[in-house]
Motif scaffolding. Structure first.
Motif, PDB file in Angstrom:
ATOM      1  N   TYR A  54     -30.590 -33.720 -17.617  1.00 41.57           N
ATOM      2  CA  TYR A  54     -31.802 -32.897 -17.583  1.00 41.57           C
ATOM      3  C   TYR A  54     -31.443 -31.420 -17.647  1.00 41.57           C
ATOM      4  CZ  TYR A  54     -34.876 -36.853 -16.514  1.00 41.57           C
ATOM      5  OH  TYR A  54     -35.599 -38.008 -16.578  1.00 41.57           O
ATOM      6  N   MET A  55     -30.374 -31.034 -16.970  1.00 38.91           N
ATOM      7  CA  MET A  55     -29.937 -29.633 -17.024  1.00 38.91           C
ATOM      8  C   MET A  55     -29.590 -29.233 -18.450  1.00 38.91           C
ATOM      9  SD  MET A  55     -27.488 -29.357 -13.667  1.00 38.91           S
ATOM     10  CE  MET A  55     -27.953 -30.178 -12.133  1.00 38.91           C
TER      11      MET A  55
ATOM     12  N   PHE B 181     -32.798 -27.271  -9.197  1.00 42.31           N
ATOM     13  CA  PHE B 181     -34.168 -27.489  -8.729  1.00 42.31           C
ATOM     14  C   PHE B 181     -35.031 -28.097  -9.829  1.00 42.31           C
ATOM     15  CE2 PHE B 181     -38.557 -26.105  -8.232  1.00 42.31           C
ATOM     16  CZ  PHE B 181     -38.833 -26.465  -6.921  1.00 42.31           C
ATOM     17  N   LEU B 182     -34.958 -27.533 -11.017  1.00 41.86           N
ATOM     18  CA  LEU B 182     -35.775 -28.046 -12.118  1.00 41.86           C
ATOM     19  C   LEU B 182     -35.369 -29.459 -12.502  1.00 41.86           C
ATOM     20  CD1 LEU B 182     -36.731 -25.048 -12.358  1.00 41.86           C
ATOM     21  CD2 LEU B 182     -36.708 -25.374 -14.827  1.00 41.86           C
ATOM     22  N   SER B 183     -34.074 -29.702 -12.569  1.00 39.11           N
ATOM     23  CA  SER B 183     -33.635 -31.039 -12.976  1.00 39.11           C
ATOM     24  C   SER B 183     -34.047 -32.083 -11.954  1.00 39.11           C
ATOM     25  CB  SER B 183     -32.118 -31.063 -13.174  1.00 39.11           C
ATOM     26  OG  SER B 183     -31.436 -30.842 -11.951  1.00 39.11           O
ATOM     27  N   ASP B 184     -33.923 -31.790 -10.662  1.00 41.28           N
ATOM     28  CA  ASP B 184     -34.296 -32.743  -9.622  1.00 41.28           C
ATOM     29  C   ASP B 184     -35.784 -33.084  -9.670  1.00 41.28           C
ATOM     30  OD1 ASP B 184     -31.768 -32.983  -8.682  1.00 41.28           O
ATOM     31  OD2 ASP B 184     -32.053 -31.842  -6.848  1.00 41.28           O
ATOM     32  N   ASN B 185     -36.621 -32.066  -9.751  1.00 40.56           N
ATOM     33  CA  ASN B 185     -38.066 -32.304  -9.690  1.00 40.56           C
ATOM     34  C   ASN B 185     -38.608 -32.943 -10.961  1.00 40.56           C
ATOM     35  OD1 ASN B 185     -39.543 -30.952  -7.134  1.00 40.56           O
ATOM     36  ND2 ASN B 185     -37.685 -29.807  -7.610  1.00 40.56           N
TER      37      ASN B 185
ATOM     38  N   CYS C  99     -25.115 -22.973 -16.187  1.00 40.09           N
ATOM     39  CA  CYS C  99     -25.410 -24.395 -16.355  1.00 40.09           C
ATOM     40  C   CYS C  99     -24.159 -25.229 -16.094  1.00 40.09           C
ATOM     41  CB  CYS C  99     -25.953 -24.660 -17.749  1.00 40.09           C
ATOM     42  SG  CYS C  99     -26.421 -26.377 -18.064  1.00 40.09           S
ATOM     43  N   ALA C 100     -23.010 -24.754 -16.570  1.00 38.53           N
ATOM     44  CA  ALA C 100     -21.759 -25.481 -16.362  1.00 38.53           C
ATOM     45  C   ALA C 100     -21.411 -25.574 -14.884  1.00 38.53           C
ATOM     46  CB  ALA C 100     -20.629 -24.797 -17.134  1.00 38.53           C
TER      47      ALA C 100
ATOM     48  N   CYS D 273     -30.822 -30.492 -21.105  1.00 41.32           N
ATOM     49  CA  CYS D 273     -32.079 -30.404 -21.853  1.00 41.32           C
ATOM     50  C   CYS D 273     -32.767 -29.061 -21.623  1.00 41.32           C
ATOM     51  CB  CYS D 273     -33.012 -31.543 -21.459  1.00 41.32           C
ATOM     52  SG  CYS D 273     -32.443 -33.182 -21.956  1.00 41.32           S
ATOM     53  N   PHE D 274     -32.647 -28.528 -20.399  1.00 43.88           N
ATOM     54  CA  PHE D 274     -33.269 -27.237 -20.095  1.00 43.88           C
ATOM     55  C   PHE D 274     -32.478 -26.063 -20.667  1.00 43.88           C
ATOM     56  CE2 PHE D 274     -35.186 -29.480 -16.304  1.00 43.88           C
ATOM     57  CZ  PHE D 274     -36.485 -29.390 -16.769  1.00 43.88           C
ATOM     58  N   LEU D 275     -31.205 -26.278 -20.980  1.00 42.77           N
ATOM     59  CA  LEU D 275     -30.325 -25.176 -21.389  1.00 42.77           C
ATOM     60  C   LEU D 275     -30.857 -24.381 -22.581  1.00 42.77           C
ATOM     61  CD1 LEU D 275     -27.695 -23.639 -21.016  1.00 42.77           C
ATOM     62  CD2 LEU D 275     -26.543 -25.403 -22.382  1.00 42.77           C
ATOM     63  N   PRO D 276     -31.273 -25.012 -23.701  1.00 41.11           N
ATOM     64  CA  PRO D 276     -31.791 -24.208 -24.823  1.00 41.11           C
ATOM     65  C   PRO D 276     -33.015 -23.366 -24.439  1.00 41.11           C
ATOM     66  CG  PRO D 276     -31.334 -26.463 -25.515  1.00 41.11           C
ATOM     67  CD  PRO D 276     -31.247 -26.459 -24.027  1.00 41.11           C
TER      68      PRO D 276
END
Length: 446
Positions: A200-201, A161-165, A390-391, A203-206
């Protein structure tokens, strides 16, 4: 959580504080006496959550990404059949929640326990059946396993959801204006393709890893309050835009195709995700005799939001509705900000959903290491679990199909806005019905 005793009385003597569970995750204990002491004191003292606090927690547990996918769910079921089915599912969900609480009360009294987790309720329930008594501990383990799968599934959905938006906001940034009056498209136009959503995913991982390093959810309370407010403001703006842009006359199918109905049902079941917070909230309530009113009021509000947003969103965007209604909002900064604000709320909610499987899996492992390594192992295991979720979101090509079985596949499709795969009823080339080639970057490139 995974260990149990065949002797009910032996297990019943253990305090819940010795075994972290979803009870502490979804509604952290307020400061004050231990849970055992509160068993006698929470009626008549201010040690538990109030009526309003419990109601807010219940609403928070039910309003998330699933709500934004309901317009597409209504499209799959039809303009009439969809809302009617949502209403039926709402009644069934409330009834099951009430039965769950009643069973917990009965088993708590029978075993002389203050409160029970989901796993313990199943275990003690199986103790009442003679041929299941020897295997009752497996009931608890199976429930804990499904809790882990469910909550980690939510975490995977949040990554998508976060990566898409965020990806859509970045790609449309050059064309974003302060004029929210769009002409016909009713959809964010992607003009500058950027990185793949999987990047993007990563990038959000950390940020997600740092978020789950918080030792106690009480430290997240200020951010959670802000998240609630911004999500509420976002929903108000989404309602406003959808209502003011409904085009009459409405020419939409009243009943959808039979092959799409399972997709509607999966998304609807995912949306009613609040069953996981019922027992924890009731167990922590200051006056638990008032929980029935909280349940009926809260779920009534939730069901109304589900039916209204699902219906209004489909009426507004019609066949062009995306997997999340936020993907259909126009290229103006007001509604691009709505996406980012809702993303912030979902980001904070990740910690709440993650806490449940973490507290089921991690304590039993940490207990086997020396004291000096406990903190290190705890943080390492939390990081590994986040990387695992995430994986899953990155590496499984059919993640949308997998999440459909969990209950949300259609709502988190990673297709570009204006596109939809064949299994979601799309047209050849991945285009949705009502697709406009002159507004499609992909068609322009080809």
């Amino acid at each position: 959580m995974m260990s149990s005793s065949d002797d009910v009385q032996g297990e019943g003597s253990l305090s819940s504080d010795q075994n972290p569970s979803e009870l502490d995750a979804l509604c952290p204990s307020p400061p004050g006496p231990s849970r055992t002491q509160r068993h006698y004191e929470r009626i008549g003292t201010q040690t538990g959550t109030s009526f309003c606090q419990t109601l807010i927690h219940l609403l928070k547990g039910n309003i998330g990404t699933g709500l934004l996918g309901l317009p597409l769910a209504v499209k799959n079921a039809g303009l009439v059949l969809g809302p009617l089915t949502l209403l039926c599912i709402g009644f069934i969900a409330v009834h099951c929640m009430r039965v769950l609480v009643d069973c917990s009360h009965h088993l708590s009294a029978k075993t002389n326990r203050q409160s029970l987790t989901y796993g313990e309720a199943v275990q003690y329930g199986m103790e009442n059946v003679s041929w299941l008594r020897r295997h009752s501990h497996w009931g608890k383990r199976i429930v804990n396993l499904f809790l882990i799968i469910t909550q980690l599934g939510f975490c995977c959905v949040y990554f998508v959801f976060l990566s898409d938006n965020v990806k859509q906001v970045v790609e449309a940034a050059n064309a974003t204006t302060f004029n929210c009056q769009v002409d016909g498209g009713n959809q964010t136009q992607v003009l500058v393709p950027s990185f793949d959503s999987r990047l993007y995913m990563l990038c959000f991982l950390p940020a997600f890893i740092l978020l789950v390093f918080m030792p106690n959810l009480k430290y997240l309370a200020p951010l959670s309050l802000i998240a609630n407010l911004v999500m509420a403001a976002s929903l108000v703006l989404i309602y406003f835009y959808s209502i003011t842009h409904i085009k009459f006359p409405i020419d939409l199918p009243m009943v959808g195709r039979a092959k799409n109905y399972p997709l509607f049902f999966g998304t609807a079941i995912f949306a009613f995700e609040g069953i996981g917070v019922v027992l924890p909230l009731e167990n922590k309530m200051h006056r638990p005799q008032s929980f029935s009113l909280v349940l009926y009021l809260g779920m009534g509000i939730v069901t109304f939001l589900y039916i209204s947003l699902g219906t209004i969103g489909y009426m507004c965007f019609g066949a062009d509705i995306g997997g999340s209604i936020t993907l259909n909002l126009p290229n103006c900064w007001t509604y691009q900000a709505v996406k980012l604000l809702y993303c912030f709320g979902i980001f904070i909610t990740f910690a709440l959903q993650f806490y449940v499987p973490a507290e089921i899996l991690i304590p039993s492992i940490v207990a086997r290491v020396s004291e000096q390594w406990e903190l290190t192992v705890n943080l390492l295991l939390r990081a590994i679990l986040v990387v695992f979720t995430c994986a899953l979101a990155i590496l499984i090509p059919e993640l949308d199909l997998v999440i459909s079985l969990r209950g949300f596949g259609a709502s988190v499709s990673r297709q570009k806005p204006g596109h939809q795969p064949h299994w979601l009823g799309g047209l050849p080339g991945g285009h949705v019905r009502g697709h406009r080639a002159d507004r499609c970057p992909q068609c322009a490139q080809t």
